[in-house]
Design a protein around this motif. Sequence first.
Motif, PDB file in Angstrom:
ATOM      1  N   VAL A  65     103.311  42.776  24.182  1.00 56.76           N
ATOM      2  CA  VAL A  65     102.508  41.935  24.504  1.00 56.76           C
ATOM      3  C   VAL A  65     103.714  40.918  24.591  1.00 56.76           C
ATOM      4  CG1 VAL A  65      99.987  40.922  23.922  1.00 56.76           C
ATOM      5  CG2 VAL A  65     100.845  43.289  22.823  1.00 56.76           C
ATOM      6  N   GLY A  66     103.408  40.514  24.868  1.00 59.38           N
ATOM      7  CA  GLY A  66     104.127  38.851  25.804  1.00 59.38           C
ATOM      8  C   GLY A  66     105.724  38.862  26.656  1.00 59.38           C
ATOM      9  N   SER A  82     107.693  36.305  27.074  1.00 57.59           N
ATOM     10  CA  SER A  82     108.587  35.162  27.095  1.00 57.59           C
ATOM     11  C   SER A  82     110.419  36.099  27.554  1.00 57.59           C
ATOM     12  CB  SER A  82     108.708  34.232  26.289  1.00 57.59           C
ATOM     13  OG  SER A  82     109.518  35.569  24.796  1.00 57.59           O
ATOM     14  N   VAL A 141     111.810  36.782  24.190  1.00 61.08           N
ATOM     15  CA  VAL A 141     111.314  38.324  22.843  1.00 61.08           C
ATOM     16  C   VAL A 141     110.481  39.063  24.324  1.00 61.08           C
ATOM     17  CG1 VAL A 141     109.997  38.952  21.148  1.00 61.08           C
ATOM     18  CG2 VAL A 141     110.562  36.258  21.508  1.00 61.08           C
ATOM     19  N   SER A 179      98.906  37.156  29.329  1.00 62.54           N
ATOM     20  CA  SER A 179      97.760  36.543  29.143  1.00 62.54           C
ATOM     21  C   SER A 179      96.641  36.966  30.294  1.00 62.54           C
ATOM     22  CB  SER A 179      98.437  35.170  29.180  1.00 62.54           C
ATOM     23  OG  SER A 179      98.482  34.192  30.468  1.00 62.54           O
ATOM     24  N   ARG A 180      97.608  37.549  31.294  1.00 63.42           N
ATOM     25  CA  ARG A 180      96.624  37.722  32.233  1.00 63.42           C
ATOM     26  C   ARG A 180      96.538  39.805  32.185  1.00 63.42           C
ATOM     27  NH1 ARG A 180      99.458  33.569  32.880  1.00 63.42           N
ATOM     28  NH2 ARG A 180      98.815  32.168  34.929  1.00 63.42           N
ATOM     29  N   LEU A 212      93.295  44.102  26.734  1.00 66.39           N
ATOM     30  CA  LEU A 212      94.670  44.548  25.550  1.00 66.39           C
ATOM     31  C   LEU A 212      94.114  45.606  25.442  1.00 66.39           C
ATOM     32  CD1 LEU A 212      97.502  43.328  25.202  1.00 66.39           C
ATOM     33  CD2 LEU A 212      95.668  41.815  24.051  1.00 66.39           C
ATOM     34  N   VAL A 268     103.720  37.232  20.779  1.00 66.00           N
ATOM     35  CA  VAL A 268     102.773  36.216  21.850  1.00 66.00           C
ATOM     36  C   VAL A 268     102.563  35.005  21.342  1.00 66.00           C
ATOM     37  CG1 VAL A 268      99.705  35.594  22.143  1.00 66.00           C
ATOM     38  CG2 VAL A 268     100.401  38.199  22.212  1.00 66.00           C
ATOM     39  N   GLY A 269     102.090  34.561  19.877  1.00 66.81           N
ATOM     40  CA  GLY A 269     101.942  33.358  19.132  1.00 66.81           C
ATOM     41  C   GLY A 269     100.843  33.307  19.140  1.00 66.81           C
ATOM     42  N   VAL A 270      99.655  33.893  19.597  1.00 64.00           N
ATOM     43  CA  VAL A 270      98.180  33.752  18.682  1.00 64.00           C
ATOM     44  C   VAL A 270      98.012  34.215  17.591  1.00 64.00           C
ATOM     45  CG1 VAL A 270      95.681  33.802  20.123  1.00 64.00           C
ATOM     46  CG2 VAL A 270      97.702  33.153  21.675  1.00 64.00           C
ATOM     47  N   VAL A 282     106.131  39.852  15.786  1.00 65.64           N
ATOM     48  CA  VAL A 282     107.149  39.490  16.383  1.00 65.64           C
ATOM     49  C   VAL A 282     106.180  37.282  16.173  1.00 65.64           C
ATOM     50  CG1 VAL A 282     108.425  37.474  17.754  1.00 65.64           C
ATOM     51  CG2 VAL A 282     107.771  40.100  17.676  1.00 65.64           C
ATOM     52  N   GLY A 283     104.995  37.728  15.307  1.00 65.58           N
ATOM     53  CA  GLY A 283     104.486  36.511  15.768  1.00 65.58           C
ATOM     54  C   GLY A 283     104.564  35.545  14.848  1.00 65.58           C
ATOM     55  N   ASN A 289     102.926  31.988  13.376  1.00 68.52           N
ATOM     56  CA  ASN A 289     101.936  30.896  13.731  1.00 68.52           C
ATOM     57  C   ASN A 289     101.321  30.269  12.060  1.00 68.52           C
ATOM     58  OD1 ASN A 289     101.228  32.158  16.406  1.00 68.52           O
ATOM     59  ND2 ASN A 289     100.594  34.548  15.512  1.00 68.52           N
TER      60      ASN A 289
HETATM   61  P1  NDP Z   1     105.818  31.882  24.333  1.00 64.39           P
HETATM   62  O1  NDP Z   1     104.710  31.428  24.266  1.00 64.39           O
HETATM   63  O2  NDP Z   1     107.049  31.897  25.710  1.00 64.39           O
HETATM   64  O3  NDP Z   1     105.407  33.308  25.287  1.00 64.39           O
HETATM   65  C1  NDP Z   1     104.175  33.583  24.627  1.00 64.39           C
HETATM   66  C2  NDP Z   1     103.713  35.773  25.493  1.00 64.39           C
HETATM   67  O4  NDP Z   1     102.368  35.699  25.157  1.00 64.39           O
HETATM   68  C3  NDP Z   1     103.859  34.886  26.598  1.00 64.39           C
HETATM   69  O5  NDP Z   1     103.803  35.984  27.737  1.00 64.39           O
HETATM   70  C4  NDP Z   1     101.610  34.452  27.390  1.00 64.39           C
HETATM   71  O6  NDP Z   1     101.816  35.473  28.821  1.00 64.39           O
HETATM   72  C5  NDP Z   1     101.895  36.036  26.385  1.00 64.39           C
HETATM   73  N1  NDP Z   1      99.815  35.783  25.724  1.00 64.39           N
HETATM   74  C6  NDP Z   1      99.696  33.964  25.806  1.00 64.39           C
HETATM   75  N2  NDP Z   1      98.255  34.640  25.032  1.00 64.39           N
HETATM   76  C7  NDP Z   1      98.183  36.051  25.392  1.00 64.39           C
HETATM   77  C8  NDP Z   1      96.604  36.398  25.158  1.00 64.39           C
HETATM   78  N3  NDP Z   1      95.553  35.812  24.863  1.00 64.39           N
HETATM   79  N4  NDP Z   1      97.239  38.079  25.580  1.00 64.39           N
HETATM   80  C9  NDP Z   1      98.055  38.274  25.612  1.00 64.39           C
HETATM   81  N5  NDP Z   1      99.332  38.140  25.595  1.00 64.39           N
HETATM   82  C10 NDP Z   1      99.065  36.354  25.992  1.00 64.39           C
HETATM   83  O7  NDP Z   1     106.335  32.695  23.643  1.00 64.39           O
HETATM   84  P2  NDP Z   1     108.156  32.807  22.491  1.00 64.39           P
HETATM   85  O8  NDP Z   1     107.536  34.778  23.867  1.00 64.39           O
HETATM   86  O9  NDP Z   1     109.060  32.454  22.576  1.00 64.39           O
HETATM   87  O10 NDP Z   1     107.158  33.466  21.135  1.00 64.39           O
HETATM   88  C11 NDP Z   1     105.701  34.532  20.773  1.00 64.39           C
HETATM   89  C12 NDP Z   1     105.837  34.304  19.300  1.00 64.39           C
HETATM   90  O11 NDP Z   1     106.563  34.460  18.380  1.00 64.39           O
HETATM   91  C13 NDP Z   1     105.293  33.223  18.551  1.00 64.39           C
HETATM   92  O12 NDP Z   1     104.762  33.154  17.343  1.00 64.39           O
HETATM   93  C14 NDP Z   1     106.881  32.100  17.814  1.00 64.39           C
HETATM   94  O13 NDP Z   1     106.903  31.395  16.717  1.00 64.39           O
HETATM   95  C15 NDP Z   1     107.492  34.003  18.117  1.00 64.39           C
HETATM   96  N6  NDP Z   1     108.655  33.799  17.434  1.00 64.39           N
HETATM   97  C16 NDP Z   1     108.971  34.804  16.193  1.00 64.39           C
HETATM   98  C17 NDP Z   1     110.220  34.666  15.847  1.00 64.39           C
HETATM   99  C18 NDP Z   1     111.375  35.062  14.270  1.00 64.39           C
HETATM  100  O14 NDP Z   1     112.076  35.163  14.778  1.00 64.39           O
HETATM  101  N7  NDP Z   1     110.733  36.092  13.987  1.00 64.39           N
HETATM  102  C19 NDP Z   1     111.916  34.236  17.023  1.00 64.39           C
HETATM  103  C20 NDP Z   1     110.998  33.710  18.559  1.00 64.39           C
HETATM  104  C21 NDP Z   1     109.778  33.670  17.917  1.00 64.39           C
HETATM  105  P3  NDP Z   1     102.012  34.256  30.294  1.00 64.39           P
HETATM  106  O15 NDP Z   1     103.301  34.979  29.736  1.00 64.39           O
HETATM  107  O16 NDP Z   1     100.921  35.364  30.744  1.00 64.39           O
HETATM  108  O17 NDP Z   1     101.411  33.191  29.577  1.00 64.39           O
END
Ligand code: NDP
Length: 298
Positions: A166-167, A169, A172, A192-193, A197, A211-213, A231-232, A234
């Motif tokens: 899920v995500g 980026s 990740v 997100s689309r 889910l 995701v980061g939510v 991984v999130g 928050n």
């Molecule tokens: P990004 O913001 O770059 O990407 C987030 C992804 O989540 C996007 O692809 C987005 O979709 C998707 N998303 C957002 N909302 C939803 C939803 N409601 N349902 C499904 N998918 C959704 O984040 P990162 O990849 O950089 O980081 C993700 C998380 O991981 C964060 O919390 C970050 O802090 C954490 N992180 C932790 C690390 C660690 O070392 N533990 C290292 C790196 C990150 P869309 O593409 O459609 O917008």
Amino acid sequence: MSEARIIDGRALAAKLREGVAARVETLKSKHGLTPGLAVVIVGENPASQIYIRNKARMTTESGMNSFEHRLLATTTQDELLGLVEKLNDDSAVHGILVQLPLPDQIDEAAVMEAINPEKDVDGFHLVNVGLLATGGDGLVPCTPLGCLLMLRAEVDELKGKRALIVGRSNIVGKPMAQLLLREHCTVTIAHSRTRDLAAECRNADILVAAVGVAHLIKGDWIKPGAVVIDVGQNVVPAPGKGDGKTQLIGDVEFEAAIKTAGAITPVPGGVGPMTIACLLKNTVSAACRQAGINEHSL
Ligand code: NDP
């Protein structure tokens, strides 16, 4: 049904760092080579400051050289590119990490592309992205690499498993998908689309949430016995701890998910420590490649 095993990221990371330190020792004694990691930070982002302090400490604890470059928030793109060029040419530096995010006046992509791909220990350079996508042997981004190592430690056979990420980026989600594809998983990427889910999650033997939510993924969405990597990270208000107090939680509703999952990473103490350990691992790999040493012979 019994509760999920908690995957101890701190313990796995400590073990990984021990292995790194042993290889560094061999590199020094047999080859006279001390790997060096340069970390560049621009500006005063407090989270980044803590993160790079930890990186520097763990780099030296592993026996490697750590070079820190702290630049002002007003640094121009040309100044930063100048430093990257110097580090590319410095034979004591085997890994270069430019801490993101960068201030608005700097084009992050241009900086990533300026790093010598052989020193790109973050694995963000297009050459390394391409190598990962085409099955080549490049440097792999640290967070997904850490997730993969945790999955390998937990799952006997990844081949054929249904994996949901899920995500999507570049740092990740996408590299995680490539890594699991390489392991012969059947990989789905949600974002997100994505329409349903919950249904995607209920199908997954392996679920990686990036995701980061906070608590987006509910406990009853988890397939019984699934392995969940959260991984999130928050930061949310800490209940009952008074004004201004915060806590770190993941993308998965942990307390509910442990009732269904087979294994799950906690937040904190899961993926986070593995990310730094993988950075050290990548620095050793980079040093070996630059010196023409077979890392597996160490
Ligand atoms: P990004 O913001 O770059 O990407 C987030 C992804 O989540 C996007 O692809 C987005 O979709 C998707 N998303 C957002 N909302 C939803 C939803 N409601 N349902 C499904 N998918 C959704 O984040 P990162 O990849 O950089 O980081 C993700 C998380 O991981 C964060 O919390 C970050 O802090 C954490 N992180 C932790 C690390 C660690 O070392 N533990 C290292 C790196 C990150 P869309 O593409 O459609 O917008």
